[in-house]
Design an enzyme around this catalytic site. Sequence first.
Site, short mmCIF file in Angstrom:
data_model
loop_
_atom_site.label_atom_id
_atom_site.label_comp_id
_atom_site.label_asym_id
_atom_site.label_seq_id
_atom_site.Cartn_x
_atom_site.Cartn_y
_atom_site.Cartn_z
N LYS A 1 0.83 -1.22 0.00
CA LYS A 1 0.00 0.00 0.00
C LYS A 1 0.86 1.26 0.00
O LYS A 1 0.65 2.17 -0.81
CB LYS A 1 -0.89 0.01 1.25
CG LYS A 1 -1.57 1.35 1.49
CD LYS A 1 -2.39 1.37 2.76
CE LYS A 1 -1.65 1.72 4.01
NZ LYS A 1 -1.52 3.16 4.32
N ASN A 2 1.83 1.33 0.91
CA ASN A 2 2.56 2.58 1.07
C ASN A 2 3.56 2.84 -0.04
O ASN A 2 4.16 3.91 -0.11
CB ASN A 2 3.23 2.63 2.45
CG ASN A 2 2.19 2.84 3.54
OD1 ASN A 2 1.06 3.22 3.25
ND2 ASN A 2 2.56 2.58 4.79
N CYS B 1 -4.36 12.94 12.83
CA CYS B 1 -5.15 11.72 12.74
C CYS B 1 -5.00 10.98 14.05
O CYS B 1 -4.37 11.48 14.98
CB CYS B 1 -4.73 10.87 11.55
SG CYS B 1 -3.17 10.06 11.78
N ARG C 1 0.97 14.97 13.05
CA ARG C 1 1.48 14.76 11.70
C ARG C 1 1.59 16.04 10.86
O ARG C 1 0.92 16.19 9.84
CB ARG C 1 0.65 13.69 11.00
CG ARG C 1 0.58 12.42 11.82
CD ARG C 1 -0.12 11.30 11.15
NE ARG C 1 0.67 10.70 10.08
CZ ARG C 1 0.24 9.66 9.35
NH1 ARG C 1 -0.94 9.15 9.58
NH2 ARG C 1 1.00 9.15 8.42
N ASP D 1 4.64 0.68 12.14
CA ASP D 1 3.43 0.05 11.60
C ASP D 1 3.26 -1.40 12.05
O ASP D 1 2.25 -2.03 11.73
CB ASP D 1 3.45 0.10 10.06
CG ASP D 1 3.28 1.52 9.53
OD1 ASP D 1 2.93 2.41 10.33
OD2 ASP D 1 3.50 1.73 8.32
N ARG E 1 -8.61 -0.20 4.63
CA ARG E 1 -7.71 0.76 4.01
C ARG E 1 -6.37 0.12 3.68
O ARG E 1 -5.68 0.57 2.76
CB ARG E 1 -7.46 1.94 4.96
CG ARG E 1 -8.60 2.93 5.02
CD ARG E 1 -8.18 4.13 5.84
NE ARG E 1 -6.85 4.54 5.45
CZ ARG E 1 -5.93 5.03 6.27
NH1 ARG E 1 -6.21 5.19 7.54
NH2 ARG E 1 -4.76 5.37 5.82
C1 EPZ Z 1 4.43 6.94 6.29
O1 EPZ Z 1 3.74 8.04 6.83
C2 EPZ Z 1 3.43 5.80 6.22
N1 EPZ Z 1 2.29 6.21 5.42
C3 EPZ Z 1 2.98 5.44 7.62
O2 EPZ Z 1 2.13 4.32 7.54
C4 EPZ Z 1 4.19 5.05 8.47
O3 EPZ Z 1 3.78 4.79 9.78
C5 EPZ Z 1 5.21 6.21 8.45
O4 EPZ Z 1 5.55 6.55 7.08
C6 EPZ Z 1 6.49 5.88 9.20
O5 EPZ Z 1 7.07 4.73 8.67
C7 EPZ Z 1 2.34 6.15 4.12
O6 EPZ Z 1 3.35 5.79 3.53
C8 EPZ Z 1 1.11 6.52 3.37
P1 EPZ Z 1 6.63 10.33 8.25
P2 EPZ Z 1 4.35 9.50 6.77
O7 EPZ Z 1 6.55 11.57 7.43
O8 EPZ Z 1 5.08 9.66 5.49
C9 EPZ Z 1 6.79 13.62 11.72
C10 EPZ Z 1 0.20 3.07 7.90
O9 EPZ Z 1 -0.24 2.52 8.93
N2 EPZ Z 1 6.83 14.61 10.63
O10 EPZ Z 1 7.85 9.49 8.17
O11 EPZ Z 1 3.28 10.46 7.10
C11 EPZ Z 1 5.43 12.95 11.79
O12 EPZ Z 1 4.50 13.73 12.49
C12 EPZ Z 1 0.76 4.46 7.94
O13 EPZ Z 1 0.20 2.53 6.78
C13 EPZ Z 1 7.03 15.93 10.94
O14 EPZ Z 1 7.20 16.31 12.11
O15 EPZ Z 1 5.36 9.40 7.97
C14 EPZ Z 1 5.77 11.65 12.48
O16 EPZ Z 1 5.79 11.83 13.86
C15 EPZ Z 1 0.50 5.16 9.22
N3 EPZ Z 1 7.04 16.85 9.91
C16 EPZ Z 1 7.15 11.33 11.95
O17 EPZ Z 1 7.68 12.55 11.46
C17 EPZ Z 1 6.86 16.48 8.62
O18 EPZ Z 1 6.88 17.36 7.73
C18 EPZ Z 1 7.19 10.30 10.83
O19 EPZ Z 1 6.36 10.73 9.76
C19 EPZ Z 1 6.67 15.12 8.32
C20 EPZ Z 1 6.66 14.20 9.34
#
Ligand code: EPZ
Length: 418
Positions: free
Chosen positions: A22-23, A118, A123, A307, A399
């Site tokens: 998915k991701n 969420c 996020r 995850d 999802r």
């Molecule tokens: C991806 O989310 C995945 N989603 C998530 O999977 C996964 O948990 C996550 O990566 C970490 O591996 C998809 O790929 C669609 P991040 P993403 O940006 O890209 C903070 C699932 O269950 N952050 O690496 O949103 C953020 O708040 C989902 O399939 C900032 O502070 O994750 C978080 O605490 C859930 N500022 C951390 O970094 C930013 O601009 C990691 O987020 C961006 C992120």
Amino acid sequence: MKKFVIEQSPPLLGEITVSGAKNSVLKIMAATLLADGECTIDDVPDLLDVHVMIEILQELGSEVHYDQANGQLKTKVVDKLKHVVPYDLTAKMRASIVVMGALLARTGRAKVALPGGCAIGARPIDLHIKGFSSLGVNVSMEHGFVEGRVKERMHGSHIYLDFPSVGATENIMMAAVLAEGTTILENAAQEPEITDLASFLVKMGANISGAGTSTIRIKGVEKLNGVYHQVIPDRIEAGTYMLATAVTKGKVLIKNVLTTHLRPVISKLDEAGVTITEYDDSILVDATKGFHKVDITTLPYPGFPTDMQAQFMVLLILSKGMSVVKETIFENRFMHVNELMRMGANIKLDGSSALIQGVPGLEGAQVKATDLRAGAALVIAGLVAAGRTEIYEPDHINRGFVSIEKKLQGVGAKIWRE
Ligand code: EPZ
């Protein structure tokens, strides 16, 4: 009300085949906006989120044909692309923000409704914005939208991410592929989904090196072509079935996996006493001798994936003694804890840690899936809980997991939708 119903099941036995990731596919679909010509993508999982991304691509001006039976998706940008992703679409799926980089590269403009927080945390998207600004995009926030405008063409830049964000790495990569000059992205995320997206972009004609390491170099090119790509297997779906097998003390061959992507899950299960045998593209999980407690800390890849945190917690709940789960990626990813406690788990939360005192068994209960991985953990708990478990808000699970009930029924689980 829609729900999953699960009854206490025997140890899982047999084979399960994993679907496409998915991701990974969501980002690859976003990247098709960059192509001149048709893209064909195989192993596209039939998930709610994929359907939302199809709606987004169509809204923006792509022609999309999805053959669900064969898992093949074809896309082609037919008109001049629009640049606005409305709120009703981003509200359905947070990952919608990932079209922003491709839109900026292709049209010089992108206006995407802010996805908001969420169930697992606030996020923010500050790192995406920092990257775009550094590439020369004028970014503003107004009325719940983030808007980016490029005067002429984006220019390559040196960007350091304060945290290796998966989404920011992907968005910046998609923006930089058509920029003028070279972009160096440091402290980039190293998740397998990044490498898959990069290999798709490279096939299209992009010049990217270092994807899968913490430094990615992107040399901008003039145009990208439509290409064929097969999505990698979903490591989190695979890990979820590995945990379902372990918790039920079963023996299941998980097929269509890339074992290197599962290294952190394999090594934790091994440490917990579960026998894992690796083959070329499958893994045999044998937990017939049981398991014991371990401690878990979630980390960016190649660390233990956030995850998989909820699903692994079920194994720890049923292990003798006290174990600790530390969540370092998201600030609020313990929503499943209260639901698992309603099933008889003994867990204390202390900031970003969960202290888990093992219990001999769980009891079926009515519970709620708060996000897709929390939902998967409740499914696993339901398989071993005495009596009947009902999981409400099953769409969270839809999802991210293709036909979870059918795949589990195939290895002996008593699970169905009502
Ligand atoms: C991806 O989310 C995945 N989603 C998530 O999977 C996964 O948990 C996550 O990566 C970490 O591996 C998809 O790929 C669609 P991040 P993403 O940006 O890209 C903070 C699932 O269950 N952050 O690496 O949103 C953020 O708040 C989902 O399939 C900032 O502070 O994750 C978080 O605490 C859930 N500022 C951390 O970094 C930013 O601009 C990691 O987020 C961006 C992120």
